[in-house]
Write a protein that holds these residues in place. Structure first.
Motif, PDB file in Angstrom:
ATOM      1  N   MET A   1      34.163 -33.205  32.560  1.00 12.84           N
ATOM      2  CA  MET A   1      33.436 -32.526  31.492  1.00 12.84           C
ATOM      3  C   MET A   1      33.845 -31.053  31.454  1.00 12.84           C
ATOM      4  O   MET A   1      33.648 -30.324  32.405  1.00 12.84           O
TER       5      MET A   1
ATOM      6  N   GLN B   1      21.593 -16.011  35.073  1.00 12.33           N
ATOM      7  CA  GLN B   1      21.406 -16.776  36.299  1.00 12.33           C
ATOM      8  C   GLN B   1      21.516 -15.774  37.456  1.00 12.33           C
ATOM      9  O   GLN B   1      22.434 -14.962  37.491  1.00 12.33           O
TER      10      GLN B   1
ATOM     11  N   ALA C   1      31.809 -16.087  40.880  1.00  8.13           N
ATOM     12  CA  ALA C   1      32.861 -16.853  40.214  1.00  8.13           C
ATOM     13  C   ALA C   1      32.703 -18.346  40.496  1.00  8.13           C
ATOM     14  O   ALA C   1      32.976 -19.185  39.639  1.00  8.13           O
ATOM     15  N   ALA C   2      32.254 -18.680  41.706  1.00  9.40           N
ATOM     16  CA  ALA C   2      32.146 -20.093  42.087  1.00  9.40           C
ATOM     17  C   ALA C   2      31.116 -20.822  41.235  1.00  9.40           C
ATOM     18  O   ALA C   2      31.265 -22.004  40.958  1.00  9.40           O
ATOM     19  N   VAL C   3      30.052 -20.134  40.816  1.00  6.20           N
ATOM     20  CA  VAL C   3      29.041 -20.814  40.010  1.00  6.20           C
ATOM     21  C   VAL C   3      29.307 -20.675  38.508  1.00  6.20           C
ATOM     22  O   VAL C   3      28.650 -21.312  37.694  1.00  6.20           O
ATOM     23  N   ALA C   4      30.291 -19.855  38.142  1.00  8.37           N
ATOM     24  CA  ALA C   4      30.549 -19.581  36.726  1.00  8.37           C
ATOM     25  C   ALA C   4      31.123 -20.798  36.012  1.00  8.37           C
ATOM     26  O   ALA C   4      31.846 -21.584  36.598  1.00  8.37           O
ATOM     27  N   LYS C   5      30.774 -20.924  34.751  1.00  5.56           N
ATOM     28  CA  LYS C   5      31.273 -22.055  33.963  1.00  5.56           C
ATOM     29  C   LYS C   5      32.247 -21.614  32.880  1.00  5.56           C
ATOM     30  O   LYS C   5      32.821 -22.433  32.182  1.00  5.56           O
TER      31      LYS C   5
ATOM     32  N   GLY D   1      29.789 -31.030  39.323  1.00  9.18           N
ATOM     33  CA  GLY D   1      29.882 -30.735  37.891  1.00  9.18           C
ATOM     34  C   GLY D   1      28.756 -31.381  37.092  1.00  9.18           C
ATOM     35  O   GLY D   1      28.574 -31.075  35.925  1.00  9.18           O
TER      36      GLY D   1
ATOM     37  N   ALA E   1      24.727 -24.879  42.129  1.00  6.30           N
ATOM     38  CA  ALA E   1      25.758 -25.685  41.484  1.00  6.30           C
ATOM     39  C   ALA E   1      27.013 -24.849  41.295  1.00  6.30           C
ATOM     40  O   ALA E   1      26.951 -23.736  40.782  1.00  6.30           O
ATOM     41  N   THR E   2      28.127 -25.364  41.739  1.00  2.68           N
ATOM     42  CA  THR E   2      29.412 -24.744  41.423  1.00  2.68           C
ATOM     43  C   THR E   2      30.092 -25.653  40.415  1.00  2.68           C
ATOM     44  O   THR E   2      29.689 -26.798  40.214  1.00  2.68           O
ATOM     45  N   ASN E   3      31.112 -25.133  39.808  1.00  2.00           N
ATOM     46  CA  ASN E   3      31.694 -25.839  38.675  1.00  2.00           C
ATOM     47  C   ASN E   3      33.035 -26.463  39.067  1.00  2.00           C
ATOM     48  O   ASN E   3      34.085 -26.027  38.650  1.00  2.00           O
TER      49      ASN E   3
END
Lengths: 321, 297
Positions: A1, A60, A77-81, B28, B46-48
């Motif tokens: 996704m 967030q 950065a790790a949680v960024a989408k 994800g 949550a990480t992406n």
């Protein structure tokens, strides 16, 4: 996704009061073309005081526990989408229209890994001290290695590229943004938009958590790590597009010789000497240009913060005298 | 699987105020609802879909504990694991604490137990392939941060790389108690470091470039065998760099190979020294475990 979010604003904070300004400057951008999110990384070790912006659905908050800047930013950065990442400090802010400019340059140069605009330096009365934009596009590895500035506060970094190059280096504390920029320039291409997009406060009340005494050493360490990567020499040569930057490339190699010698890394120093000779030989057509020697000798490159602030300090001393 | 892992932590025989659980969801998609999510000891972030190292570094940076414990979602802990490690932490100044590991196969059938016997300065041993599962280890958070956490550019051998970088500057301590049950892929024949030989070599080259490596290896190579291993580390690195035409690095490695043979002194008369130079790297604990398992069969 895959996510639909265009960019993620990552704002690490150590709990300074100026955080509010930084966040509002992002939340109040007039921008409807795409979605964005704001990740506040609270590295102060204490909970943030309650504020209205915390109710915004775009926000967030993650609480890192005094982990130092690079760790905090990498955590954001790790949680960024978002497809792009932006890093703003809690004492800087974005100018109106910034997102519009970013969006346009991203549409125009979808492959660029680092998009950036100009930066405005202001004093305590929000008077403009300078507006800086080095205006680099495409492969600008020699320029960035040679000291040209693409300020992180005025930049968007492609998220994929950010992780590909390993994010911020936690060993470099203070100038980790410049180190990231160098590695990005090694990895991919840049794209520039002329208007100023971010504001950097440098008034007399400005305080910093950065240990600037470490900066020169960190810069040499950062450059030396990059010079050890494959294909660096070729990429430097193809991006040095004038006598000035040819001189600058030679300076980059020369300066790492003594750095390696000091650390008793004799073989690496020897390798850098050899490369310096090759760089010198290949820049022989330029050695009669004044710019070549200017590039070789200059401590700071024009259109950088040091250069501008030095000039400003001179003027102020002159005025006061 | 994740539920078993989390519940094995929540069930630790230790006051709940002594530890917290951080679940880094890198899938994800949101996690399916489960009872453990109601525990106030648990925090989910949550990480992406980032690499493992990025997710683990994030977990470490939001952690509040003095020690970090990284558990994978398909492994689980012994009920007294934390108590054993806590006791060890009270009697040791080491920054990496660990205990025994029970390897199990995909059907949860016990395979072998790993007893490593590494204590103190064991930099040489881990450089030559000894490996301790993260699942059975506590790492002091300050040390973890100081050495920069997991290398986000390594996918696969990032655990052994972390162990090496910790032991370059700090010591290790062992408790002779079972800590974790770890699932091995396939038939239990592969380990993390041999699964990604290329990345693993590159990571080791980076460590060899750090300062104080030669000295640290020398002070942990106290027998002819390990002195031979030390020479082997530099010799194989020489070849690796020559193959990649890093001539100056290769020259530096060959001189350090010669230096390590000269430093070995009398050891070069021992058979073990030459056996160590010529033999491939392996994990002694791992082989001992496999040997034992076969004997029982």
């Amino acid at each position: 996704m895959t996510s639909e979010i265009f960019f993620s604003y990552i704002i690490p904070t150590i709990g300074r009061a100026s955080l509010e300004t930084a966040i509002q400057s992002v939340l109040k951008q007039e921008f409807s073309q795409a979605d964005f999110e704001v990740i506040v990384v609270n590295d102060s070790g204490d909970p943030l005081p309650k504020a209205d912006w915390q109710d915004s659905p775009r926000i967030q908050i993650i609480n890192t526990n005094k982990s130092e800047r690079s760790f905090a930013r990498n955590s954001g950065a790790a949680v960024a989408k978002g497809k792009y990442l932006a890093f703003l400090d809690d004492d800087d802010w974005m100018l109106p229209g910034a997102f519009e400019n970013f969006w346009n340059v991203a549409k125009k140069c979808p492959d660029a890994v680092w998009l950036y605009g100009g930066i405005r330096i202001v004093d305590e009365q929000i008077r403009t001290l300078a507006e800086i934009n080095s205006g680099l596009n495409g492969n600008c590895f020699a320029q960035i290695m040679g000291g040209a500035w693409a300020p992180i506060q005025a930049s968007l970094i492609q998220a994929r590229a950010f992780f590909e190059i390993g994010g911020f280096n936690p060993f470099i504390c203070g100038t980790e943004d410049e180190d990231l920029c160098r590695r990005a320039a090694y990895y991919g291409e840049f794209a520039n938009t002329p208007p100023a997009v971010a504001c950097l406060y440098r008034g007399q009340t400005w305080t910093t958590s950065t240990n600037y005494l470490r900066a020169p050493e960190d810069t040499k360490y950062s450059r030396d790590l990059i010079l050890s990567k494959p294909g660096v020499f070729h990429r430097l040569r193809t991006s040095a597009d004038s006598s000035y930057w040819h001189g600058r490339v030679l300076r980059v190699y020369l300066s790492t010789i003594s750095w390696n010698l000091k650390r008793k890394r004799l073989f690496t120093a020897l390798s850098r000497i050899l490369y310096s000779l090759v760089v010198f030989a290949s820049s022989i057509p330029h050695i009669f240009a004044r710019d070549y020697w200017a590039g070789l000798r200059a401590y700071h490159v024009p259109q950088t913060l040091h250069f501008v602030m030095e000039k400003y300090a001179h003027e102020r001393i002159f005025r006061e005298a | 699987m994740l539920t078993r892992a989390v519940e094995s932590v929540l069930a630790q025989r230790l006051p709940a105020s002594e530890f917290e659980v951080i679940v880094v969801n890198d899938s994800g998609v949101p996690l399916p609802e489960a009872d453990w999510q109601k525990s106030d000891r648990v925090q989910i972030v949550a990480t992406n879909r980032r690499e493992r190292s990025v997710a683990r570094n994030l977990g470490a940076s939001i952690a509040n504990g003095r020690y970090l414990h990284f558990l994978d979602d398909d492994d689980w802990l012994e009920p007294y694991a934390y108590r054993h490690l806590l006791q060890l932490s009270q009697s040791s100044e080491a920054k990496w604490l660990y205990g025994m590991t029970q390897l199990v196969d995909r059907k949860n059938k016990p395979l072998i137990q790993l007893r490593h016997g590494l204590q103190g300065n064991c930099f040489m041993q881990v450089m030559a392939g000894e490996w301790i599962p993260l699942q059975s280890s506590w790492i002091e958070r300050n040390t973890f941060m100081k050495i920069g956490g997991f290398n986000a550019l390594l996918a696969g051998p990032e655990d052994i790389d972390l162990l090496r970088r910790v032991l370059l500057v700090e010591k290790i301590a062992e408790t002779r108690n079972l800590i974790a049950h770890v699932i091995m892929g396939g038939n239990g024949s592969t380990t993390d470091y041999s699964r990604h030989p290329q990345a693993s070599r590159q990571a080791r080259e980076q460590i060899l470039d750090s300062s104080n490596v030669f000295h640290r290896m020398r002070s942990s190579a106290l027998t002819p065998f390990w002195r031979g291993r030390m020479a082997r580390v530099y010799l194989t690195s020489t070849v690796w760099n020559l193959q990649r035409r890093h001539l100056f690095t290769a020259a530096s490695r060959i001189s350090l190979s010669i230096a390590s043979i000269l430093h070995a002194g009398n050891s070069i008369l021992a058979k073990d020294f030459w056996r160590a130079i010529s033999g491939p790297y392996s994990s002694i604990a791992f082989e001992a475990g496999i040997g034992e398992a076969q004997r029982i069969k």
